[in-house]
Design a protein around this motif. Sequence first.
Motif, PDB file in Angstrom:
ATOM      1  N   CYS A  84      -2.072 -13.499  11.688  1.00  0.00           N
ATOM      2  CA  CYS A  84      -2.290 -13.006  10.086  1.00  0.00           C
ATOM      3  C   CYS A  84      -2.344 -11.067  10.306  1.00  0.00           C
ATOM      4  O   CYS A  84      -2.183 -10.167   9.330  1.00  0.00           O
ATOM      5  CB  CYS A  84      -3.235 -13.175   9.175  1.00  0.00           C
ATOM      6  N   LEU A  85      -2.860 -10.841  11.057  1.00  0.00           N
ATOM      7  CA  LEU A  85      -3.628  -9.500  11.566  1.00  0.00           C
ATOM      8  C   LEU A  85      -2.965  -8.690  11.209  1.00  0.00           C
ATOM      9  O   LEU A  85      -3.122  -7.414  11.584  1.00  0.00           O
ATOM     10  CB  LEU A  85      -4.698  -9.564  11.855  1.00  0.00           C
ATOM     11  N   ASN A  86      -1.251  -8.466  11.987  1.00  0.00           N
ATOM     12  CA  ASN A  86      -0.513  -7.885  12.041  1.00  0.00           C
ATOM     13  C   ASN A  86       0.885  -8.698  11.252  1.00  0.00           C
ATOM     14  O   ASN A  86       1.930  -7.610  11.549  1.00  0.00           O
ATOM     15  CB  ASN A  86      -0.177  -7.383  12.773  1.00  0.00           C
ATOM     16  N   ARG A  87       1.078  -9.382   9.778  1.00  0.00           N
ATOM     17  CA  ARG A  87       2.083 -10.240   9.888  1.00  0.00           C
ATOM     18  C   ARG A  87       3.027 -10.352  10.491  1.00  0.00           C
ATOM     19  O   ARG A  87       4.043 -10.053  10.076  1.00  0.00           O
ATOM     20  CB  ARG A  87       2.176  -9.130   8.646  1.00  0.00           C
ATOM     21  N   MET A  88       2.662 -11.667  11.689  1.00  0.00           N
ATOM     22  CA  MET A  88       3.585 -11.620  12.483  1.00  0.00           C
ATOM     23  C   MET A  88       3.872 -13.270  11.853  1.00  0.00           C
ATOM     24  O   MET A  88       5.003 -13.935  12.139  1.00  0.00           O
ATOM     25  CB  MET A  88       3.098 -11.960  13.862  1.00  0.00           C
ATOM     26  N   ASN A  89       3.089 -13.704  10.990  1.00  0.00           N
ATOM     27  CA  ASN A  89       3.800 -15.116  10.278  1.00  0.00           C
ATOM     28  C   ASN A  89       4.704 -14.764   9.587  1.00  0.00           C
ATOM     29  O   ASN A  89       4.976 -15.982   8.662  1.00  0.00           O
ATOM     30  CB  ASN A  89       2.509 -15.562   9.787  1.00  0.00           C
ATOM     31  N   TYR A 103      -6.768  -3.323   6.225  1.00  0.00           N
ATOM     32  CA  TYR A 103      -6.600  -2.420   7.372  1.00  0.00           C
ATOM     33  C   TYR A 103      -6.996  -0.516   6.717  1.00  0.00           C
ATOM     34  O   TYR A 103      -6.169  -0.472   6.253  1.00  0.00           O
ATOM     35  CB  TYR A 103      -5.544  -2.118   7.946  1.00  0.00           C
ATOM     36  N   HIS A 104      -8.067  -0.431   6.977  1.00  0.00           N
ATOM     37  CA  HIS A 104      -8.924   0.825   7.214  1.00  0.00           C
ATOM     38  C   HIS A 104      -8.417   0.819   5.186  1.00  0.00           C
ATOM     39  O   HIS A 104      -7.772   1.875   4.856  1.00  0.00           O
ATOM     40  CB  HIS A 104      -8.060   2.012   8.033  1.00  0.00           C
ATOM     41  N   GLY A 105      -9.041  -0.104   4.542  1.00  0.00           N
ATOM     42  CA  GLY A 105      -9.203  -0.400   3.630  1.00  0.00           C
ATOM     43  C   GLY A 105      -7.552  -0.348   2.716  1.00  0.00           C
ATOM     44  O   GLY A 105      -7.312  -0.515   1.415  1.00  0.00           O
ATOM     45  N   GLN A 106      -6.523  -0.763   3.536  1.00  0.00           N
ATOM     46  CA  GLN A 106      -5.442  -0.983   2.817  1.00  0.00           C
ATOM     47  C   GLN A 106      -5.120  -2.067   2.854  1.00  0.00           C
ATOM     48  O   GLN A 106      -5.184  -2.724   3.642  1.00  0.00           O
ATOM     49  CB  GLN A 106      -4.738  -0.039   3.512  1.00  0.00           C
ATOM     50  N   ASP A 107      -5.109  -3.147   1.752  1.00  0.00           N
ATOM     51  CA  ASP A 107      -4.531  -4.740   2.356  1.00  0.00           C
ATOM     52  C   ASP A 107      -2.867  -4.390   2.991  1.00  0.00           C
ATOM     53  O   ASP A 107      -2.014  -3.918   1.944  1.00  0.00           O
ATOM     54  CB  ASP A 107      -4.686  -5.700   0.502  1.00  0.00           C
ATOM     55  N   VAL A 113       4.300  -2.763   1.472  1.00  0.00           N
ATOM     56  CA  VAL A 113       3.693  -2.575   2.736  1.00  0.00           C
ATOM     57  C   VAL A 113       4.744  -2.551   3.426  1.00  0.00           C
ATOM     58  O   VAL A 113       5.198  -4.079   3.643  1.00  0.00           O
ATOM     59  CB  VAL A 113       2.749  -3.111   2.771  1.00  0.00           C
ATOM     60  N   ASP A 114       5.310  -1.935   4.731  1.00  0.00           N
ATOM     61  CA  ASP A 114       6.190  -2.388   5.884  1.00  0.00           C
ATOM     62  C   ASP A 114       5.081  -2.643   6.532  1.00  0.00           C
ATOM     63  O   ASP A 114       4.293  -2.279   7.466  1.00  0.00           O
ATOM     64  CB  ASP A 114       6.973  -1.420   5.979  1.00  0.00           C
ATOM     65  N   PRO A 115       5.940  -4.127   6.731  1.00  0.00           N
ATOM     66  CA  PRO A 115       5.197  -4.738   8.387  1.00  0.00           C
ATOM     67  C   PRO A 115       5.921  -4.233   9.075  1.00  0.00           C
ATOM     68  O   PRO A 115       4.667  -4.206  10.083  1.00  0.00           O
ATOM     69  CB  PRO A 115       5.441  -6.242   7.580  1.00  0.00           C
TER      70      PRO A 115
END
Length: 295
Positions: A84-89, A103-107, A113-115
């Motif tokens: 989940c932490l880099n949207r591999m799911n 991540y640095h304040g950005q959901d 947001v571009d995976p």
Amino acid sequence: MATTPATATTTREQPAPSSLARVRADVDRELSPVPVSPVIEARDLNVFYGDFHAVHDVNLAYGRNEITAMIGPSGCGKSTVLRCLNRMNDLVAGARVEGQVVYHGQDIYAKGVDPIAVRTHIGMVFQKPNPFPKSIYDNIAYGPRVTGMKVDSMDDLVEEALTRAALWDEVKDKLKQSAYGLSGGQQQRLCIARTIATRPDVILMDEPCASLDPIATSRVEDLMVELREDYTIVVVTHNMQQAARVSDRTAFFTARPDETTGNRTGLLVEYDLTSKIFSNPGDQRTEDYISGRFG
């Protein structure tokens, strides 16, 4: 919404130190009780695969220039959380994520947001070494090329990445040879170098030593500690000795079976400094797991 790490609700007498309470001197450093200005935070994270609730309400904060280990029995959701932490799911059919990963304040799950961009900043090293069917050089150069990363010299970037991964001296005279000719341990360090080449901020590792022999494992562990100086590292491992040796903080997960279906939902039980988790855990379930009474 609470963003501090989960803590145990069970209090008890001071237990006898676990046999795994051996944190290496080079990683047993002074740290705050909770990460200060975390690089990534999971907030009320829930993951579903279709109707199956795989992970329930996880709140975790990952500190800058720290190694966080996620441990627990099979099926407890630790690898699911990692992905989940880099949207591999996103690549798993039927997967659905609720809550936030900040991540640095950005959901990173926010609309627009571009995976692919997320994975450029938050790289991943998988359980089984997976070099591309290319030369050693082209494995390292692949990421910067496909992402259009501007570099002054690709040769210098390749050398830098391989050096950071403690592999340059072993391969510098055979950069044009196939990566498949490397040993398993070398291939895993190549994959780490390939991740470093895109200059990420965070490196995720999903059981990076599971298929390696003890010597190769030791080299990768030493490398992780060195890389911590420049990266935030999150590692999933079934090897509790490894977690005790290399990590600054440890999150222990377990699985709760559904009384009706028998499906197991992953839960975060306890998150604390590694030295405390392995010497004086706050939850009996953690003590039982690290002492080998279950899991």
